[in-house]
Design a protein around this motif. Structure first.
Motif, PDB file in Angstrom:
ATOM      1  N   ARG A   1     -19.820  -0.056   2.021  1.00 46.12           N
ATOM      2  CA  ARG A   1     -21.155  -0.089   2.625  1.00 46.12           C
ATOM      3  C   ARG A   1     -21.568   1.269   3.212  1.00 46.12           C
ATOM      4  N   GLY A   2     -21.203   2.329   2.494  1.00 48.01           N
ATOM      5  CA  GLY A   2     -21.618   3.659   2.908  1.00 48.01           C
ATOM      6  C   GLY A   2     -20.890   4.209   4.118  1.00 48.01           C
ATOM      7  N   HIS A   3     -19.713   3.658   4.441  1.00 47.69           N
ATOM      8  CA  HIS A   3     -18.942   4.142   5.598  1.00 47.69           C
ATOM      9  C   HIS A   3     -17.462   4.214   5.213  1.00 47.69           C
ATOM     10  N   PRO A   4     -16.751   5.272   5.640  1.00 51.51           N
ATOM     11  CA  PRO A   4     -15.323   5.384   5.319  1.00 51.51           C
ATOM     12  C   PRO A   4     -14.505   4.275   5.981  1.00 51.51           C
ATOM     13  N   HIS A   5     -13.643   3.673   5.194  1.00 48.61           N
ATOM     14  CA  HIS A   5     -12.704   2.660   5.678  1.00 48.61           C
ATOM     15  C   HIS A   5     -11.283   3.115   5.343  1.00 48.61           C
ATOM     16  N   VAL A   6     -10.356   2.862   6.249  1.00 47.22           N
ATOM     17  CA  VAL A   6      -8.952   3.233   6.066  1.00 47.22           C
ATOM     18  C   VAL A   6      -8.160   2.000   5.647  1.00 47.22           C
ATOM     19  N   LEU A   7      -7.286   2.164   4.652  1.00 49.58           N
ATOM     20  CA  LEU A   7      -6.456   1.048   4.195  1.00 49.58           C
ATOM     21  C   LEU A   7      -5.249   0.897   5.119  1.00 49.58           C
ATOM     22  N   LEU A   8      -5.114  -0.300   5.680  1.00 48.98           N
ATOM     23  CA  LEU A   8      -4.004  -0.616   6.571  1.00 48.98           C
ATOM     24  C   LEU A   8      -3.269  -1.842   6.073  1.00 48.98           C
TER      25      LEU A   8
ATOM     26  N   LEU B   1       0.193   1.958   8.662  1.00 48.56           N
ATOM     27  CA  LEU B   1      -0.229   2.775   7.529  1.00 48.56           C
ATOM     28  C   LEU B   1       0.784   2.607   6.404  1.00 48.56           C
ATOM     29  N   PRO B   2       0.348   2.684   5.146  1.00 48.92           N
ATOM     30  CA  PRO B   2       1.311   2.624   4.039  1.00 48.92           C
ATOM     31  C   PRO B   2       2.317   3.775   4.141  1.00 48.92           C
ATOM     32  N   GLY B   3       3.558   3.469   3.936  1.00 46.26           N
ATOM     33  CA  GLY B   3       4.615   4.472   4.029  1.00 46.26           C
ATOM     34  C   GLY B   3       5.912   3.818   4.441  1.00 46.26           C
ATOM     35  N   GLY B   4       6.804   4.589   5.020  1.00 45.77           N
ATOM     36  CA  GLY B   4       8.065   4.015   5.459  1.00 45.77           C
ATOM     37  C   GLY B   4       9.114   5.079   5.713  1.00 45.77           C
ATOM     38  N   ARG B   5      10.346   4.622   5.809  1.00 43.29           N
ATOM     39  CA  ARG B   5      11.459   5.493   6.182  1.00 43.29           C
ATOM     40  C   ARG B   5      11.948   6.301   4.988  1.00 43.29           C
ATOM     41  N   LEU B   6      12.280   7.552   5.260  1.00 47.02           N
ATOM     42  CA  LEU B   6      12.828   8.426   4.223  1.00 47.02           C
ATOM     43  C   LEU B   6      14.336   8.245   4.105  1.00 47.02           C
ATOM     44  N   LYS B   7      14.841   8.465   2.908  1.00 41.62           N
ATOM     45  CA  LYS B   7      16.280   8.466   2.699  1.00 41.62           C
ATOM     46  C   LYS B   7      16.883   9.767   3.232  1.00 41.62           C
ATOM     47  N   LYS B   8      18.151   9.774   3.444  1.00 39.96           N
ATOM     48  CA  LYS B   8      18.822  10.965   3.947  1.00 39.96           C
ATOM     49  C   LYS B   8      18.661  12.117   2.961  1.00 39.96           C
ATOM     50  N   GLY B   9      18.134  13.241   3.439  1.00 36.68           N
ATOM     51  CA  GLY B   9      17.950  14.408   2.589  1.00 36.68           C
ATOM     52  C   GLY B   9      16.711  14.377   1.707  1.00 36.68           C
ATOM     53  N   GLU B  10      15.928  13.298   1.787  1.00 35.34           N
ATOM     54  CA  GLU B  10      14.745  13.167   0.933  1.00 35.34           C
ATOM     55  C   GLU B  10      13.581  13.961   1.513  1.00 35.34           C
TER      56      GLU B  10
END
Length: 258
Positions: free
Chosen positions: A116-123, A133-142
């Motif tokens: 509708r003409g306004h920025p929306h963030v995906l959660l 937020l989309p994402g998560g934990r990194l592996k060791k050394g990643e």
């Protein structure tokens, strides 16, 4: 020695230039400030526009193309059992992991769509009602970028290979937060008294393609939340997510119609 000082003064071109009569002055240079015409408003505006053009976009690093949410398909995949029933249980688990592996490293992506003409963030909203937020934990050394791409595939991509996004566009890191202790609170800086933070979070801007297919676990919801809903709403979304309107304000969000 007076003769040496005189020799140095004569060899210094700046000193010669400052002496009266060292070089002839044109009538324009010799004119007094009172005799010079002040530039008009249009000349000043044109000069300022030239500076802006030379410096680049005033909105920041780059333009982010934001496509309509109707361009995307949304599906689901098998539910995943949540590791913790409460935030308190998560803190206990994180503490045990910290004692074995050290600081927890996580990455998150800011994904923006046009609704509708306004920025929306995906959660992502978990079955416990928590927003992430989309994402998560990194592996060791990643690495952060490679790890975030892996997490975006894991969290948002369908299981079917032909429907999966081939490559996620991970842009600049826009914020770094830390958790100084085994408590739920994050800070956008490292407190002075903290020498061993328990978790670090890197937040990246990620531009979505014009079209793609999303799929999230059945016990998780993918929501498009408007910037005005996030702004200042720390009580509902937490300090990190509530700061997103500030983070994306440095970009030129180009709202596309199709």
């Amino acid at each position: 020695n007076p003769s040496c000082r005189a020799s140095r003064r004569s060899a210094d071109p700046l000193r010669r230039a400052r002496r009266p009569g060292a070089f002839p002055m044109s009538a324009d240079v010799a004119a007094s400030p009172e005799a010079m015409d002040a530039p008009d408003a249009e000349a000043i505006a044109a000069y300022a526009d030239g500076l802006v053009h030379a410096a680049g976009s005033t909105h920041g690093a780059r333009t982010i193309h934001v496509y309509p949410v109707t361009n995307y398909s949304f599906g689901s995949k098998a539910a995943r059992e949540e590791k913790d029933a409460t935030v308190a249980e998560a803190m206990v688990r994180h503490k045990a992991t910290y004692q074995k592996e050290g600081m927890r490293r996580t990455v998150s992506a800011v994904l923006v769509v046009n609704q509708r003409g306004h920025p929306h963030v995906l959660l992502l909203r978990t079955s416990k009602g928590l927003f992430k937020l989309p994402g998560g934990r990194l592996k060791k050394g990643e690495g952060e970028i490679g790890g975030l791409k892996r997490k975006l595939h894991n969290k948002l991509s369908p299981v079917e290979p032909k429907l999966r996004q081939k490559e996620w566009d991970v842009g600049e890191c826009v914020a770094r937060w830390c958790r100084p202790s085994h408590e739920p609170f994050f800070y956008p800086y490292l407190p002075a008294h903290c020498t061993r933070p328990k978790e670090s979070v890197a937040v990246y801007i990620s531009e979505l393609p014009a079209k793609c297919v999303f799929a999230v676990p059945k016990n998780t919801k993918l929501l498009a939340v408007p910037l005005f809903e996030l702004y200042g709403n720390e009580q509902r979304y937490g300090a990190l997510i509530a700061s997103i309107p500030h983070l994306v304000s440095r970009y030129n969000l180009q709202l596309e119609d199709e």
